[in-house]
Design an enzyme around this catalytic site. Structure first.
Site, PDB file in Angstrom:
ATOM      1  N   SER A  86       1.931   6.002  -5.392  1.00  0.00           N
ATOM      2  CA  SER A  86       0.248   7.004  -3.972  1.00  0.00           C
ATOM      3  C   SER A  86       0.443   7.559  -5.505  1.00  0.00           C
ATOM      4  O   SER A  86      -0.420   7.459  -5.949  1.00  0.00           O
ATOM      5  CB  SER A  86       1.150   6.916  -3.138  1.00  0.00           C
ATOM      6  OG  SER A  86      -0.319   7.013  -2.350  1.00  0.00           O
ATOM      7  N   HIS A 190      -3.510   4.245   2.019  1.00  0.00           N
ATOM      8  CA  HIS A 190      -3.383   2.862   1.913  1.00  0.00           C
ATOM      9  C   HIS A 190      -3.592   1.562   2.862  1.00  0.00           C
ATOM     10  O   HIS A 190      -2.682   0.646   2.238  1.00  0.00           O
ATOM     11  CB  HIS A 190      -2.101   2.302   1.126  1.00  0.00           C
ATOM     12  CG  HIS A 190      -1.814   3.926   0.303  1.00  0.00           C
ATOM     13  ND1 HIS A 190      -2.853   3.704  -1.330  1.00  0.00           N
ATOM     14  CD2 HIS A 190      -0.690   4.811   0.113  1.00  0.00           C
ATOM     15  CE1 HIS A 190      -1.770   5.027  -2.217  1.00  0.00           C
ATOM     16  NE2 HIS A 190      -0.955   5.514  -0.804  1.00  0.00           N
TER      17      HIS A 190
END
Length: 304
Positions: A86, A190
């Site tokens: 991430s 996400h």
């Protein structure tokens, strides 16, 4: 063969930067970065409580700064590959020479602010599912309206969505899942909930001049190595609204023949996954400066 990896949001804990700022030059570097992005990183890394550093706009630059500080404390490192989970992908981009440290901090500051703004539209969150089979778990999540936002491998998938959808998951776990653990994040990262942040990041990225990676950069979009700085930057932008496939990154590590993995501060999450998914690979997490000597020994044995 060594891979250097950087963790994502949720790895931060109150006061975790305190011992790192005792290293020569660390406080000055952090002060320079703080001035550049308009955020007191030293305060948030040493004095702020858990709620304050859970704020997306704070947590993300704090994590990138911690990764850069701890990596620089190792001295000269020659990994064969780098990757990040991430927001850790921005740290990895700096390791690979795609962005300099200041540009990485400026980008992640804008990323954190944009994602915090997107998260404020609807109350959302993320929960880790431990155990279970992806072929069973993923359709179950989608049935509940949730997104498999992080497919981490080693029996872990992170679901993201509204708080109502996550509550439904608690009451109706997929077959084989042992536990559902709420994560210390402030939004459904996400997923489509982050789509408003993409436009802001596209604008921020357009102002940068990325260099091509000097070492293999493994993207968590699909576990593939990315050869150009332009493509790395494009993936960093799109990543905020698309799932993280850390499982595919670890498959690539296997294919590359990785023999050791070092996770920068605040390490622990990715080394834990690697211990389960990459048997035989030596792992080390940088948590405090006390871990530096062991890390240097491991790097000396396995670096290119």
């Amino acid at each position: 063969m060594l891979v250097l990896v950087a963790p994502g949001q949720g790895a931060q804990t109150p006061g975790f930067l305190t011992p790192w700022l005792e290293l020569p030059g660390a406080a000055d570097r952090l002060g320079t970065w703080s001035d550049a992005i308009g955020l007191d990183l030293a305060h948030y890394g040493t004095q702020a409580d858990a709620d304050a550093i859970r704020d997306t706009a704070v947590a993300q630059p704090l994590l990138v700064a911690a990764g850069l500080l701890s990596a620089s404390a190792l001295g000269e490192v020659a990994p064969s590959a780098v990757a990040g989970h991430s927001v850790g992908e921005i740290t990895a981009a700096a390791f690979a020479g795609v962005l300099d440290d200041t540009a990485a901090l400026e980008l992640v500051r804008k990323r954190g602010l944009a994602m915090a703004e997107a998260a404020a539209i609807t109350e959302t969150g993320m929960s880790a599912l431990l155990g279970g089979d992806p072929e069973t778990t993923i359709p179950h999540l989608e049935k509940l309206g949730l997104t498999p936002a992080n497919v981490n491998g080693a029996g872990q998938i992170v679901a993201a969505g509204t708080m109502e959808e996550l509550a439904a998951l608690e009451a109706d776990k997929p077959e084989g899942v042992r536990r559902v653990v709420a994560l210390k994040v402030a939004g459904a990262f996400h997923t489509h909930h982050m789509a408003p942040a993409v436009a802001s990041l596209e604008q921020a990225a357009a102002e940068l001049a990325p260099a091509d990676p000097k070492i293999t950069y493994v993207s968590n979009k699909d576990g593939q190595a990315v050869a150009t700085g332009t493509e790395v930057l494009s993936r960093l932008v799109g990543q905020v609204a698309n799932p993280v496939r850390w499982d595919l990154c670890m498959e690539t590590f296997k294919e590359l023949g990785v023999t050791a993995l070092v996770e920068v501060c605040p390490g622990g999450t990715l080394t834990g996954l690697a211990k389960r998914a990459l048997p035989g690979v030596k792992t080390l997490a940088l948590k405090t400066p006390d871990d530096l000597d062991a890390a240097r020994e491991l790097i000396a044995e396995h670096a290119a």
